[in-house]
Design a protein around this motif. Structure first.
Motif, PDB file in Angstrom:
ATOM      1  N   GLY A 124       0.773  -1.241   0.000  1.00  0.00           N
ATOM      2  CA  GLY A 124       0.000   0.000   0.000  1.00  0.00           C
ATOM      3  C   GLY A 124       0.802   1.287   0.000  1.00  0.00           C
ATOM      4  N   LYS A 169       4.224   1.203  -4.371  1.00  0.00           N
ATOM      5  CA  LYS A 169       5.270   0.627  -5.213  1.00  0.00           C
ATOM      6  C   LYS A 169       4.822   0.490  -6.662  1.00  0.00           C
ATOM      7  CE  LYS A 169       5.531  -3.072  -2.654  1.00  0.00           C
ATOM      8  NZ  LYS A 169       4.462  -2.659  -1.713  1.00  0.00           N
ATOM      9  N   SER A 220       2.392   1.980  -8.131  1.00  0.00           N
ATOM     10  CA  SER A 220       2.124   3.306  -8.694  1.00  0.00           C
ATOM     11  C   SER A 220       3.415   4.012  -9.127  1.00  0.00           C
ATOM     12  CB  SER A 220       1.401   4.176  -7.664  1.00  0.00           C
ATOM     13  OG  SER A 220       0.211   3.548  -7.241  1.00  0.00           O
ATOM     14  N   ASP A 224       2.663  14.248  -1.617  1.00  0.00           N
ATOM     15  CA  ASP A 224       1.592  15.190  -1.985  1.00  0.00           C
ATOM     16  C   ASP A 224       0.479  15.239  -0.939  1.00  0.00           C
ATOM     17  OD1 ASP A 224      -0.826  13.235  -2.938  1.00  0.00           O
ATOM     18  OD2 ASP A 224       1.101  12.363  -3.392  1.00  0.00           O
ATOM     19  N   ALA A 226       4.021   9.542  -6.637  1.00  0.00           N
ATOM     20  CA  ALA A 226       3.673   8.892  -7.899  1.00  0.00           C
ATOM     21  C   ALA A 226       2.465   9.607  -8.497  1.00  0.00           C
ATOM     22  CB  ALA A 226       3.358   7.417  -7.661  1.00  0.00           C
TER      23      ALA A 226
HETATM   24  P1  GDP Z   1       1.670  -1.043  -3.428  1.00  0.00           P
HETATM   25  O1  GDP Z   1       0.838  -1.990  -2.641  1.00  0.00           O
HETATM   26  O2  GDP Z   1       2.892  -0.643  -2.656  1.00  0.00           O
HETATM   27  O3  GDP Z   1       1.983  -1.501  -4.815  1.00  0.00           O
HETATM   28  O4  GDP Z   1       0.802   0.317  -3.561  1.00  0.00           O
HETATM   29  P2  GDP Z   1      -0.094   0.830  -4.784  1.00  0.00           P
HETATM   30  O5  GDP Z   1       0.741   1.385  -5.879  1.00  0.00           O
HETATM   31  O6  GDP Z   1      -1.069  -0.219  -5.125  1.00  0.00           O
HETATM   32  O7  GDP Z   1      -0.834   2.080  -4.089  1.00  0.00           O
HETATM   33  C1  GDP Z   1      -1.609   1.934  -2.908  1.00  0.00           C
HETATM   34  C2  GDP Z   1      -2.574   3.107  -2.796  1.00  0.00           C
HETATM   35  O8  GDP Z   1      -1.862   4.323  -2.581  1.00  0.00           O
HETATM   36  C3  GDP Z   1      -3.435   3.314  -4.042  1.00  0.00           C
HETATM   37  O9  GDP Z   1      -4.714   3.676  -3.634  1.00  0.00           O
HETATM   38  C4  GDP Z   1      -2.757   4.452  -4.757  1.00  0.00           C
HETATM   39  O10 GDP Z   1      -3.649   5.199  -5.519  1.00  0.00           O
HETATM   40  C5  GDP Z   1      -2.209   5.284  -3.593  1.00  0.00           C
HETATM   41  N1  GDP Z   1      -1.002   6.034  -3.972  1.00  0.00           N
HETATM   42  C6  GDP Z   1       0.084   5.539  -4.592  1.00  0.00           C
HETATM   43  N2  GDP Z   1       0.997   6.504  -4.786  1.00  0.00           N
HETATM   44  C7  GDP Z   1       0.481   7.648  -4.267  1.00  0.00           C
HETATM   45  C8  GDP Z   1       0.956   9.001  -4.169  1.00  0.00           C
HETATM   46  O11 GDP Z   1       2.049   9.369  -4.593  1.00  0.00           O
HETATM   47  N3  GDP Z   1       0.152   9.890  -3.535  1.00  0.00           N
HETATM   48  C9  GDP Z   1      -1.061   9.540  -3.039  1.00  0.00           C
HETATM   49  N4  GDP Z   1      -1.781  10.504  -2.460  1.00  0.00           N
HETATM   50  N5  GDP Z   1      -1.544   8.282  -3.151  1.00  0.00           N
HETATM   51  C10 GDP Z   1      -0.794   7.338  -3.733  1.00  0.00           C
END
Ligand code: GDP
Ligand code: MG
Length: 175
Positions: free
Chosen positions: A20, A23, A25, A127, A154
């Motif tokens: 979450g 990564k 993104s 952000d 991201a």
């Molecule tokens: P992962 O589990 O590490 O791969 O995380 P994800 O890429 O699936 O992102 C998890 C959540 O965080 C999603 O709802 C994304 O939209 C949100 N998210 C990812 N990057 C950002 C960011 O830079 N800013 C914000 N505000 N939300 C983000």
């Protein structure tokens, strides 16, 4: 240089960190703003490609993403195999994900050897209004761990390319 090829060297980079933190993104942001990206999905692993130029070297980055198995902390050794560089990501709105980077760094050391691979710390979601990990906290921690860190978004495309360029420079410095 490598005539007849569209790159000079190929580097595997892996992205780890709590579920979450963003990564996937980050990887999407990095790879999809270029036309030269490829998306390959297999069971459990996923990577994207993007070639960047650092100095006069064209470096093809093969950036690996987990398929969500970090939730269960069961990332296999093969994920780390032949990694040239590691991104350890956390979420600046989630203090626990920041604290857990210590365990992720431990895991890198266990899987990549002690003289290890270059690591960059990435505090994503800068952000957000819900930021709770301060810039100072990150700066102090990075200093202690002797690692570089970046605050990224991201979402807003802040510092994402910079992370990959810096990590690539660290990789090239070792060769
Ligand atoms: P992962 O589990 O590490 O791969 O995380 P994800 O890429 O699936 O992102 C998890 C959540 O965080 C999603 O709802 C994304 O939209 C949100 N998210 C990812 N990057 C950002 C960011 O830079 N800013 C914000 N505000 N939300 C983000
Ligand atoms: Mg993901």
């Amino acid at each position: 240089t490598n005539p007849g090829k569209d790159y000079d060297i190929l580097c595997k980079i892996v992205v780890i960190g709590d579920s979450g933190v963003g990564k996937t993104s980050l990887l999407q942001r990095f790879a999809e703003q270029h036309f030269s990206d490829t998306h390959i999905t297999t069971i459990g692993v996923d990577f994207k490609l993007r070639t960047i130029q650092v100095g006069n070297v064209r470096v093809k980055l093969q950036v690996w993403d987990t398929a969500g198995q970090e939730k269960f902390r069961v990332i296999t050794k093969t994920y780390y195999r032949n990694a040239a560089g590691i991104i350890v990501a956390y979420d600046v709105t989630n203090g626990e994900s920041f604290a857990n980077t210590k365990r992720w760094i431990e895991e890198v050391k266990n899987n990549c050897g002690d003289d290890g691979v270059p690591i960059v710390l990435v505090g994503n979601k800068c952000d957000s209004e819900n930021k709770c990990v301060t810039y100072n906290d990150q700066e102090e921690y990075a200093k202690l761990m002797k690692l570089k860190f970046f605050e990224t978004s991201a979402k807003e495309n802040i510092n994402v390319d910079e992370v990959f360029v810096e990590l690539t420079k660290l990789i090239l410095d070792r060769q």
